[in-house]
Design an enzyme around this catalytic site. Structure first.
Site, PDB file in Angstrom:
ATOM      1  CB  CYS A   1      83.578 -38.341   5.859  1.00  0.00           C
ATOM      2  SG  CYS A   1      83.213 -36.835   6.501  1.00  0.00           S
TER       3      CYS A   1
ATOM      4  CG  HIS B   1      82.086 -38.986   2.116  1.00  0.00           C
ATOM      5  ND1 HIS B   1      80.940 -38.906   2.749  1.00  0.00           N
ATOM      6  CD2 HIS B   1      82.968 -37.987   2.066  1.00  0.00           C
ATOM      7  CE1 HIS B   1      81.206 -37.720   3.553  1.00  0.00           C
ATOM      8  NE2 HIS B   1      82.307 -37.227   3.049  1.00  0.00           N
TER       9      HIS B   1
ATOM     10  CG  ASN C   1      80.085 -34.129   3.921  1.00  0.00           C
ATOM     11  OD1 ASN C   1      80.003 -35.071   4.582  1.00  0.00           O
ATOM     12  ND2 ASN C   1      81.429 -33.767   3.730  1.00  0.00           N
TER      13      ASN C   1
HETATM   14  O1  UT7 Z   1      83.701 -35.052   4.219  1.00  0.00           O
HETATM   15  C1  UT7 Z   1      84.873 -35.398   5.039  1.00  0.00           C
HETATM   16  C2  UT7 Z   1      86.166 -34.744   3.892  1.00  0.00           C
HETATM   17  N1  UT7 Z   1      85.936 -33.468   3.290  1.00  0.00           N
HETATM   18  C3  UT7 Z   1      86.159 -33.201   2.256  1.00  0.00           C
HETATM   19  O2  UT7 Z   1      86.513 -34.058   1.279  1.00  0.00           O
HETATM   20  C4  UT7 Z   1      86.023 -31.727   1.860  1.00  0.00           C
HETATM   21  C5  UT7 Z   1      87.113 -31.369   0.698  1.00  0.00           C
HETATM   22  N2  UT7 Z   1      87.066 -29.876   0.351  1.00  0.00           N
HETATM   23  C6  UT7 Z   1      86.141 -29.386  -0.318  1.00  0.00           C
HETATM   24  O3  UT7 Z   1      85.094 -29.909  -0.552  1.00  0.00           O
HETATM   25  C7  UT7 Z   1      86.553 -28.022  -0.607  1.00  0.00           C
HETATM   26  O4  UT7 Z   1      87.729 -27.805  -0.763  1.00  0.00           O
HETATM   27  C8  UT7 Z   1      85.752 -26.848  -0.350  1.00  0.00           C
HETATM   28  C9  UT7 Z   1      84.179 -26.924  -0.436  1.00  0.00           C
HETATM   29  C10 UT7 Z   1      85.756 -27.092   1.462  1.00  0.00           C
HETATM   30  C11 UT7 Z   1      86.194 -25.444  -0.442  1.00  0.00           C
HETATM   31  O5  UT7 Z   1      86.289 -25.352  -2.254  1.00  0.00           O
HETATM   32  P1  UT7 Z   1      87.403 -25.159  -2.827  1.00  0.00           P
HETATM   33  O6  UT7 Z   1      87.153 -24.671  -4.306  1.00  0.00           O
HETATM   34  O7  UT7 Z   1      88.677 -25.676  -2.531  1.00  0.00           O
HETATM   35  O8  UT7 Z   1      87.705 -23.580  -2.240  1.00  0.00           O
HETATM   36  P2  UT7 Z   1      89.051 -22.833  -1.684  1.00  0.00           P
HETATM   37  O9  UT7 Z   1      89.172 -23.324  -0.237  1.00  0.00           O
HETATM   38  O10 UT7 Z   1      90.257 -23.024  -2.442  1.00  0.00           O
HETATM   39  O11 UT7 Z   1      88.766 -21.336  -1.782  1.00  0.00           O
HETATM   40  C12 UT7 Z   1      88.348 -20.946  -3.067  1.00  0.00           C
HETATM   41  C13 UT7 Z   1      88.061 -19.248  -2.889  1.00  0.00           C
HETATM   42  C14 UT7 Z   1      88.784 -18.336  -1.763  1.00  0.00           C
HETATM   43  O12 UT7 Z   1      88.811 -17.200  -2.117  1.00  0.00           O
HETATM   44  P3  UT7 Z   1      89.980 -16.559  -2.908  1.00  0.00           P
HETATM   45  O13 UT7 Z   1      91.052 -16.564  -1.688  1.00  0.00           O
HETATM   46  O14 UT7 Z   1      90.379 -17.271  -4.141  1.00  0.00           O
HETATM   47  O15 UT7 Z   1      89.521 -15.173  -2.938  1.00  0.00           O
HETATM   48  C15 UT7 Z   1      87.682 -18.511  -0.542  1.00  0.00           C
HETATM   49  O16 UT7 Z   1      87.855 -17.639   0.210  1.00  0.00           O
HETATM   50  O17 UT7 Z   1      86.883 -19.265  -2.269  1.00  0.00           O
HETATM   51  C16 UT7 Z   1      86.480 -18.825  -1.001  1.00  0.00           C
HETATM   52  N3  UT7 Z   1      85.342 -19.367  -0.459  1.00  0.00           N
HETATM   53  C17 UT7 Z   1      84.291 -19.120  -0.435  1.00  0.00           C
HETATM   54  N4  UT7 Z   1      83.344 -18.129  -1.114  1.00  0.00           N
HETATM   55  C18 UT7 Z   1      81.985 -17.959  -0.971  1.00  0.00           C
HETATM   56  C19 UT7 Z   1      85.850 -20.372   0.489  1.00  0.00           C
HETATM   57  N5  UT7 Z   1      84.455 -20.850   0.919  1.00  0.00           N
HETATM   58  C20 UT7 Z   1      83.587 -19.908   0.574  1.00  0.00           C
HETATM   59  C21 UT7 Z   1      82.170 -19.670   0.603  1.00  0.00           C
HETATM   60  N6  UT7 Z   1      81.423 -18.893  -0.311  1.00  0.00           N
HETATM   61  N7  UT7 Z   1      81.530 -20.687   1.411  1.00  0.00           N
END
Ligand code: UT7
Length: 346
Positions: A123, A265, A295
């Site tokens: 990215c 980005h 993204n």
């Molecule tokens: O572009 C290249 C570089 N990429 C990035 O910079 C991406 C960086 N990361 C992110 O943007 C975020 O970490 C994500 C959008 C990928 C995920 O968001 P988060 O707030 O970090 O969520 P998480 O992975 O910590 O998950 C939190 C909760 C989990 O549930 P529990 O374990 O708390 O019950 C996940 O299972 O959200 C859940 N979850 C979802 N729920 C609904 C994860 N994905 C989803 C989803 N819909 N799509």
């Protein structure tokens, strides 16, 4: 040039000056509700946690090279040029593992035999490619460089993986840089960039490359898609982008309170607001288009530049800080003063 010593102004005193911008997005819009039909997710979660309402996805017969051609042609028209000395395509979703996508794009653009190659920096690819263009121009190897960021991320994500499918979108953006004075508006400033390969597996497509090729026949289908440890990547993104942006501004001789716009980005709206907050840049000086396009990886910075300029959010004379981050891990930041008379072609 290295992580401590950015900047390309030394050798000849010649800078890479932005003279044209182009963008192309596939017409098909996919909303969060559309995704909910297949994934255990919700419109509310995707809007709140990422900031995305919809993304554009390419038709099955449209590839990264096709979108790159569209954006590049628009950037050349925007700059009013019909030839370049080099063409760089930043992408993490090339048309083929071999050859690079750029020579075919050059061919389609009617630029025979021009130097053309891909830049693989995830990215961060577009800002990396801008840095390479600045180096080519400063060294005298090229006087005009076309830089494209193009991605078919829909080919890279598992449509059944809720951790990645809602995030990514397709599209292409492009810019023309021409040799001129480092004091000209639009001149790229010092570059601050780096990488951390100890986290190479934080965003990875496990199969399809040279590593593990002997098991390829038995590799699960999911190994050919992007795997991302999102939460961990999020934390590194905030830290690295904040540091790189601060350093790039300092090397350009700018105080942070002089920065008019932060162009970051578009991975996650919360990442960029956290970076802006850490830097002390007000949120209303941080243009964003992630809501509408998701993204788009290496395409995200040029798409945002074209969109923000088109909407009048980037004005002549604005001090603009550019910063990117992605797989590798890799990051880059630089500066430019927004030039007068730039008319992006969308
Ligand atoms: O572009 C290249 C570089 N990429 C990035 O910079 C991406 C960086 N990361 C992110 O943007 C975020 O970490 C994500 C959008 C990928 C995920 O968001 P988060 O707030 O970090 O969520 P998480 O992975 O910590 O998950 C939190 C909760 C989990 O549930 P529990 O374990 O708390 O019950 C996940 O299972 O959200 C859940 N979850 C979802 N729920 C609904 C994860 N994905 C989803 C989803 N819909 N799509």
């Amino acid at each position: 040039m290295n992580g401590r010593d950015g900047g390309f102004r030394g050798a000849t005193g010649t800078a890479a000056v932005l003279t044209g911008l182009g963008a192309w997005l596939p017409p098909r819009r996919v909303t969060n509700d559309d995704l909910c039909a297949r994934l255990d997710t919700s419109d509310e979660w995707i809007r709140e946690r990422i900031g995305i309402a919809e993304r554009r996805l390419a038709a099955p017969d449209v590839s990264t090279g096709d979108m790159a051609v569209e954006a590049a042609a628009r950037a050349m028209a925007s700059a009013g040029v019909d030839a370049v000395d080099a063409l760089l395509v930043a992408t993490s979703s090339p048309d083929h593992p071999c050859p690079a996508t750029a020579p075919w794009v050059a061919h389609r653009l009617g630029l025979p035999q021009v130097a053309a190659f891909d830049i693989a920096a995830g990215c961060s690819g577009f800002v990396h490619a801008c840095a390479v263009a600045a180096g080519l121009i400063a060294s005298g190897a090229a006087r005009r460089v076309l830089v494209v960021g193009a991605e078919t991320m829909s080919a890279m994500v598992d449509p059944d993986d809720r951790a990645t499918a809602p995030i990514f979108g397709d599209g292409a953006g492009a810019a023309v840089f021409e040799a001129d004075s480092p004091h000209a508006e639009g001149a790229l400033g010092p570059v601050v960039w780096g990488s951390d390969g100890s986290l190479a597996d934080a965003i990875v497509v496990p199969a399809g490359g040279a590593r593990g090729r002997h098991e390829r026949a038995g590799a699960p289908q999911g190994d050919f898609f992007v795997h991302m440890r999102g939460n961990e990547v999020f934390r590194h993104a905030v830290r690295r982008m904040t540091h790189a942006a601060r350093e790039a501004a300092a090397r350009a001789g700018w105080r942070i309170d002089e920065v008019d716009r932060l162009i970051a980005h578009q991975a996650n709206l919360r990442i960029n607001l956290a970076v802006a907050d850490a830097l002390g840049i007000p949120a209303d000086q941080v243009p964003s288009n992630i809501r509408d396009v998701g993204n788009t990886a290496a395409a995200s910075v040029p798409l945002l530049l074209a969109d923000a300029c088109d909407k009048g959010e980037l004005k002549p004379g604005h001090k603009v800080l550019l910063v990117s981050f992605g797989s590798g891990l890799a990051w880059a930041a630089t500066t430019l003063v927004w030039p007068a008379g730039l008319a992006p072609r969308l």
